[in-house]
Design an enzyme around this catalytic site. Structure first.
Site, PDB file in Angstrom:
ATOM      1  N   GLY A  61      -6.974  81.790   3.097  1.00  0.00           N
ATOM      2  CA  GLY A  61      -8.174  82.525   3.473  1.00  0.00           C
ATOM      3  C   GLY A  61      -8.911  83.253   2.375  1.00  0.00           C
ATOM      4  N   TRP A  63     -11.011  82.185   0.071  1.00  0.00           N
ATOM      5  CA  TRP A  63     -12.429  81.811  -0.015  1.00  0.00           C
ATOM      6  C   TRP A  63     -13.202  82.363   1.171  1.00  0.00           C
ATOM      7  CZ3 TRP A  63     -14.306  76.596  -2.376  1.00  0.00           C
ATOM      8  CH2 TRP A  63     -13.932  76.548  -3.731  1.00  0.00           C
ATOM      9  N   ASP A  81      -8.986  74.912   9.593  1.00  0.00           N
ATOM     10  CA  ASP A  81      -7.763  74.444   8.942  1.00  0.00           C
ATOM     11  C   ASP A  81      -6.757  74.015   9.991  1.00  0.00           C
ATOM     12  OD1 ASP A  81      -5.396  74.139   7.247  1.00  0.00           O
ATOM     13  OD2 ASP A  81      -6.457  75.357   5.779  1.00  0.00           O
ATOM     14  N   ASP A  97      -7.778  69.965  13.253  1.00  0.00           N
ATOM     15  CA  ASP A  97      -8.231  68.926  12.332  1.00  0.00           C
ATOM     16  C   ASP A  97      -9.729  68.705  12.528  1.00  0.00           C
ATOM     17  OD1 ASP A  97      -8.799  66.531  11.016  1.00  0.00           O
ATOM     18  OD2 ASP A  97      -6.854  65.650  11.502  1.00  0.00           O
ATOM     19  N   ASP A 122     -11.734  73.913  -0.703  1.00  0.00           N
ATOM     20  CA  ASP A 122     -10.740  74.083  -1.767  1.00  0.00           C
ATOM     21  C   ASP A 122      -9.425  73.412  -1.367  1.00  0.00           C
ATOM     22  OD1 ASP A 122     -10.116  75.144  -4.335  1.00  0.00           O
ATOM     23  OD2 ASP A 122      -8.989  76.778  -3.410  1.00  0.00           O
ATOM     24  N   LYS A 162     -13.338  70.949  -4.356  1.00  0.00           N
ATOM     25  CA  LYS A 162     -12.362  70.785  -5.435  1.00  0.00           C
ATOM     26  C   LYS A 162     -11.895  69.339  -5.483  1.00  0.00           C
ATOM     27  CE  LYS A 162      -8.123  72.455  -4.960  1.00  0.00           C
ATOM     28  NZ  LYS A 162      -7.121  73.541  -4.909  1.00  0.00           N
TER      29      LYS A 162
END
Length: 206
Positions: A61, A63, A81, A97, A122, A162
């Site tokens: 968490g 970000w 998530d 998901d 990320d 990322k």
């Protein structure tokens, strides 16, 4: 008792002596990754008061913490998530998901027809130690995130993700260029030098 490998001992030593780890503990962030987003945002001004954004693969968490502070009460942060995530003030969290229809339906209900300005991601897979399969799994997650961004971002929106340089990198860059007017690379100081991770920033979604 399990015997630590040389690599895990080296990681532990690096972690304990990591400037950004200490800063995160002091500043109340859940992970050092917070400073990567803060540095990128300082340069690119992606998140500001009023921004509406989605944070994919948000746990633990850090970000989302940064995003909630920067968007303020006039913006909105949606975190998604598969893993559980402890609640963060100003963040709407959906556990599940984001490929699944029921999760997407929850997201779209919360979004409530507001234009989505930004998607940040990320995510990284659980590493197996097999470089080839880990790289493939990493880019699979990146492709899922890009698909989400292409479907949900407003025209002109931005996407920060990322990736790990290596097999699949150039192809992924090409896929982003088909969706965004500009694609740039970012390597924040908080990203460890030995890491092949880099951030790709797509702006001006077509």
């Amino acid at each position: 008792m399990a015997v630590r490998s040389k690599s895990s001992k080296a990681w532990l030593h690096e972690h304990v002596n990591d400037h950004y780890v200490h800063m995160a503990q002091k500043d109340g962030y859940r992970a050092r990754a917070a400073y990567k987003l803060l540095e990128i945002n300082e340069k690119d001004k992606l998140i500001k008061p009023g921004t509406v954004l989605a944070d994919l693969g948000s746990a633990p968490g850090s970000w989302s913490q940064v995003a909630a502070k920067l968007t303020g009460t006039s913006g909105a942060v949606f975190a998604l998530d598969i893993l559980p995530m402890e609640a963060i003030g100003g963040v709407s969290f959906i556990q599940g998901d984001f490929r699944e229809n029921d999760v997407l339906a929850q997201f779209e209900t919360l979004l409530d027809n507001r234009p989505l300005d930004l998607v940040i991601c990320d995510m990284a897979p659980n590493m197996s130690g097999n470089a080839v399969s880990d790289q493939a799994r990493s880019f699979y997650l990146c492709e899922l995130a890009l698909d989400f961004a292409s479907q949900h971002l407003k025209t002109g929106g931005s996407f920060l993700v990322k990736v790990f340089q290596g097999a699949g990198y150039q192809e992924y860059m090409a896929a982003m260029r088909e969706i965004f007017g500009t694609v740039q690379t970012r390597k924040p100081e908080a990203s460890r030098n030995r890491s092949s991770e880099i951030y790709l920033l797509g702006k001006n979604k077509r």
